[in-house]
Design a protein around this motif. Structure first.
Motif, mmCIF file in Angstrom:
data_model
loop_
_atom_site.group_PDB
_atom_site.id
_atom_site.type_symbol
_atom_site.label_atom_id
_atom_site.label_comp_id
_atom_site.label_asym_id
_atom_site.label_seq_id
_atom_site.Cartn_x
_atom_site.Cartn_y
_atom_site.Cartn_z
ATOM 1 N N TYR A 9 -20.268 -69.572 44.561
ATOM 2 C CA TYR A 9 -19.511 -69.729 43.455
ATOM 3 C C TYR A 9 -19.518 -68.361 42.543
ATOM 4 O O TYR A 9 -18.912 -67.598 42.043
ATOM 5 C CB TYR A 9 -20.528 -70.494 43.283
ATOM 6 N N LEU A 10 -20.615 -67.528 43.467
ATOM 7 C CA LEU A 10 -21.140 -66.547 42.781
ATOM 8 C C LEU A 10 -19.550 -65.330 42.884
ATOM 9 O O LEU A 10 -19.444 -64.640 42.307
ATOM 10 C CB LEU A 10 -22.314 -65.530 42.785
ATOM 11 N N GLU A 11 -18.715 -65.518 44.475
ATOM 12 C CA GLU A 11 -17.897 -64.799 44.771
ATOM 13 C C GLU A 11 -16.739 -65.077 43.046
ATOM 14 O O GLU A 11 -16.602 -63.733 43.368
ATOM 15 C CB GLU A 11 -17.957 -64.647 46.322
ATOM 16 N N ARG A 12 -16.686 -66.070 43.499
ATOM 17 C CA ARG A 12 -15.529 -66.220 42.839
ATOM 18 C C ARG A 12 -15.667 -65.806 41.475
ATOM 19 O O ARG A 12 -14.815 -64.978 40.511
ATOM 20 C CB ARG A 12 -15.200 -68.335 42.994
ATOM 21 N N LEU A 13 -16.692 -65.633 40.732
ATOM 22 C CA LEU A 13 -17.300 -65.193 39.333
ATOM 23 C C LEU A 13 -17.184 -63.905 39.392
ATOM 24 O O LEU A 13 -16.604 -63.224 38.799
ATOM 25 C CB LEU A 13 -19.064 -65.969 39.251
ATOM 26 N N GLY A 14 -17.681 -63.226 40.370
ATOM 27 C CA GLY A 14 -17.373 -61.281 40.592
ATOM 28 C C GLY A 14 -16.501 -60.601 40.169
ATOM 29 O O GLY A 14 -15.918 -59.970 40.065
ATOM 30 N N GLY A 15 -15.559 -61.835 41.682
ATOM 31 C CA GLY A 15 -14.372 -61.432 41.143
ATOM 32 C C GLY A 15 -13.688 -61.603 39.888
ATOM 33 O O GLY A 15 -12.442 -61.009 39.635
ATOM 34 N N ILE A 16 -14.132 -62.709 38.816
ATOM 35 C CA ILE A 16 -12.664 -62.653 37.723
ATOM 36 C C ILE A 16 -13.347 -61.349 36.557
ATOM 37 O O ILE A 16 -12.990 -61.647 35.901
ATOM 38 C CB ILE A 16 -12.949 -64.646 37.214
ATOM 39 N N LEU A 17 -14.986 -61.567 36.234
ATOM 40 C CA LEU A 17 -15.074 -60.768 36.137
ATOM 41 C C LEU A 17 -14.453 -59.876 35.125
ATOM 42 O O LEU A 17 -14.357 -59.256 33.643
ATOM 43 C CB LEU A 17 -16.738 -60.483 35.457
ATOM 44 N N GLY B 36 -29.093 -69.164 42.828
ATOM 45 C CA GLY B 36 -27.813 -69.446 41.786
ATOM 46 C C GLY B 36 -27.818 -69.500 41.139
ATOM 47 O O GLY B 36 -26.617 -68.680 39.924
ATOM 48 N N LEU B 37 -28.220 -70.011 39.929
ATOM 49 C CA LEU B 37 -28.499 -70.164 38.796
ATOM 50 C C LEU B 37 -28.465 -68.838 38.052
ATOM 51 O O LEU B 37 -28.055 -68.388 37.364
ATOM 52 C CB LEU B 37 -28.842 -71.116 37.702
ATOM 53 N N ARG B 38 -30.280 -68.556 37.897
ATOM 54 C CA ARG B 38 -30.246 -67.066 38.396
ATOM 55 C C ARG B 38 -29.340 -65.862 37.934
ATOM 56 O O ARG B 38 -29.341 -65.037 37.490
ATOM 57 C CB ARG B 38 -32.093 -66.963 38.310
ATOM 58 N N ALA B 39 -28.752 -65.586 39.477
ATOM 59 C CA ALA B 39 -28.366 -64.784 39.854
ATOM 60 C C ALA B 39 -26.444 -65.016 39.043
ATOM 61 O O ALA B 39 -26.070 -64.252 38.593
ATOM 62 C CB ALA B 39 -27.815 -64.990 41.264
ATOM 63 N N ARG B 40 -26.188 -66.452 38.751
ATOM 64 C CA ARG B 40 -24.844 -66.142 37.731
ATOM 65 C C ARG B 40 -25.676 -65.959 36.246
ATOM 66 O O ARG B 40 -24.386 -65.400 36.002
ATOM 67 C CB ARG B 40 -24.757 -67.512 37.953
ATOM 68 N N GLU B 41 -26.570 -66.670 35.420
ATOM 69 C CA GLU B 41 -26.789 -65.887 34.422
ATOM 70 C C GLU B 41 -27.178 -64.093 34.486
ATOM 71 O O GLU B 41 -27.019 -63.353 33.437
ATOM 72 C CB GLU B 41 -28.281 -65.884 33.993
ATOM 73 N N ALA B 42 -27.331 -63.715 35.117
ATOM 74 C CA ALA B 42 -27.659 -62.233 35.654
ATOM 75 C C ALA B 42 -26.105 -61.397 35.523
ATOM 76 O O ALA B 42 -26.165 -60.692 34.870
ATOM 77 C CB ALA B 42 -28.480 -61.867 36.385
ATOM 78 N N MET B 43 -25.276 -61.567 36.432
ATOM 79 C CA MET B 43 -24.067 -61.696 36.740
ATOM 80 C C MET B 43 -23.032 -61.579 35.503
ATOM 81 O O MET B 43 -22.438 -60.393 35.187
ATOM 82 C CB MET B 43 -23.866 -62.586 38.016
#
Ligand SMILES: [Zn+2]
Length: 300
Positions: A208-216, A251-258
């Motif tokens: 999940y975080l990999e996909r998000l980090g790629g799209i931002l 994972g949620l915390r890492a998502r919000e921070a990202m």
């Protein structure tokens, strides 16, 4: 300055505790924020109900009038998932006013969050999927109408696809809608956002975080954004009753921070809304929603 938080006690429309929509998460979220020292008097602002003129920027006038008069046809109430009586109507107006206020505070201070909002299934014609008014769409159109923003980005990470937001803003070139969601989650018939990423069941933190980090970075490059609306739905969590993506609290915390770090590092204001979250353990659910505020407070 502490993180600016928009809240109203009437966000809680007082449903029965066993209702499918866990309404008691709103007061429990405020308790969680107080316990974390985030809800002092300098932090809190109270919204007014959104006036009809704002609501009609995003929704059919006839539907807005029905909600304000508590005369929503039963067929639409069934699609929403609850009857629209006076408390539900007021709650929808307040939550929408709250997201407009949080957006204004974000433009002033860089970041602000509403303790409600993210009602992304409400379409132009009517509400659906526990959503009466689409607060983020209304707030986007209010800011554009007032020339308070010219380019608006919506990052919708609720586990459900942002079909209502896509429906309302599909023709609005000044707003870009992005939704990353569970492919097999509601709604069955999705309305395409400008950009959609559909994830398989059981995705989990790392993928999940990999996909998000790629799209931002790709989202950032599309326009000089004046503000980002961030729908931080926690129904991506492994213990959510409706979601299927299996994120942990970490994972949620890492998502919000990202998300927040990405946009704040570029000086782009962020308006956070809580989005969905469904759990019979409402205290645990409220603590999940509180993560957005904990992380956001580090960027205030
Ligand atoms: Zn959701």
């Amino acid at each position: 300055m502490p993180l600016q938080i928009v809240h109203h006690p009437d966000y809680d429309a007082g449903f029965a505790v066993n209702h499918r929509f866990p309404m008691s998460k709103y007061p429990l979220l405020m308790e969680a924020l107080s316990a974390r020292g985030l809800a002092g008097p300098e932090a809190l602002s109270m919204p007014r109900p959104a006036p009809a003129s704002w609501l009609k920027l995003a929704h059919a006038a006839s539907y807005v009038d029905q909600v304000l008069a508590c005369e929503v046809p039963e067929k639409i109430e069934r699609e929403i998932g609850f009857p629209v009586g006076p408390r539900v109507s007021l709650r929808a107006q307040l939550a929408t006013g709250g997201t407009v206020l949080a957006a204004r505070l974000a433009l002033l201070n860089g970041i602000a969050c509403n303790t409600a909002g993210g009602s992304h299934h409400a379409r132009r014609a009517q509400g659906a999927g526990f959503c009466t008014f689409n607060d983020v769409a209304v707030a986007s159109l209010v800011l554009l109408a007032e020339a308070a923003a010219r380019n608006i980005l919506i990052v919708d990470l609720d586990v459900h696809q942002g079909d209502g937001t896509a429906d309302i803003l599909g023709d609005e070139r000044r707003v870009f809608t992005f939704s990353m969601h569970g492919d097999r989650n509601y709604p069955a018939r999705k309305i395409a956002s400008e950009l959609d990423i559909a994830l398989p069941d059981g995705t989990g933190d790392a993928d999940y975080l990999e996909r998000l980090g790629g799209i931002l970075p790709e989202l950032t490059a599309r326009a000089p954004w004046d503000i980002v609306f961030y729908n931080a739905g926690v129904d991506v969590h492994a213990e959510d009753r409706l979601g299927r993506l299996s994120l942990s609290n970490e994972g949620l915390r890492a998502r919000e921070a990202m998300v927040i770090r990405h946009f704040r590092a570029l000086g782009i204001p962020v308006c956070g809304v809580i989005g969905g979250g469904y759990s019979t353990d409402v205290a645990a659910l409220a603590a999940r929603h509180a993560i957005l505020f904990e992380v956001a407070s580090g960027f205030a």
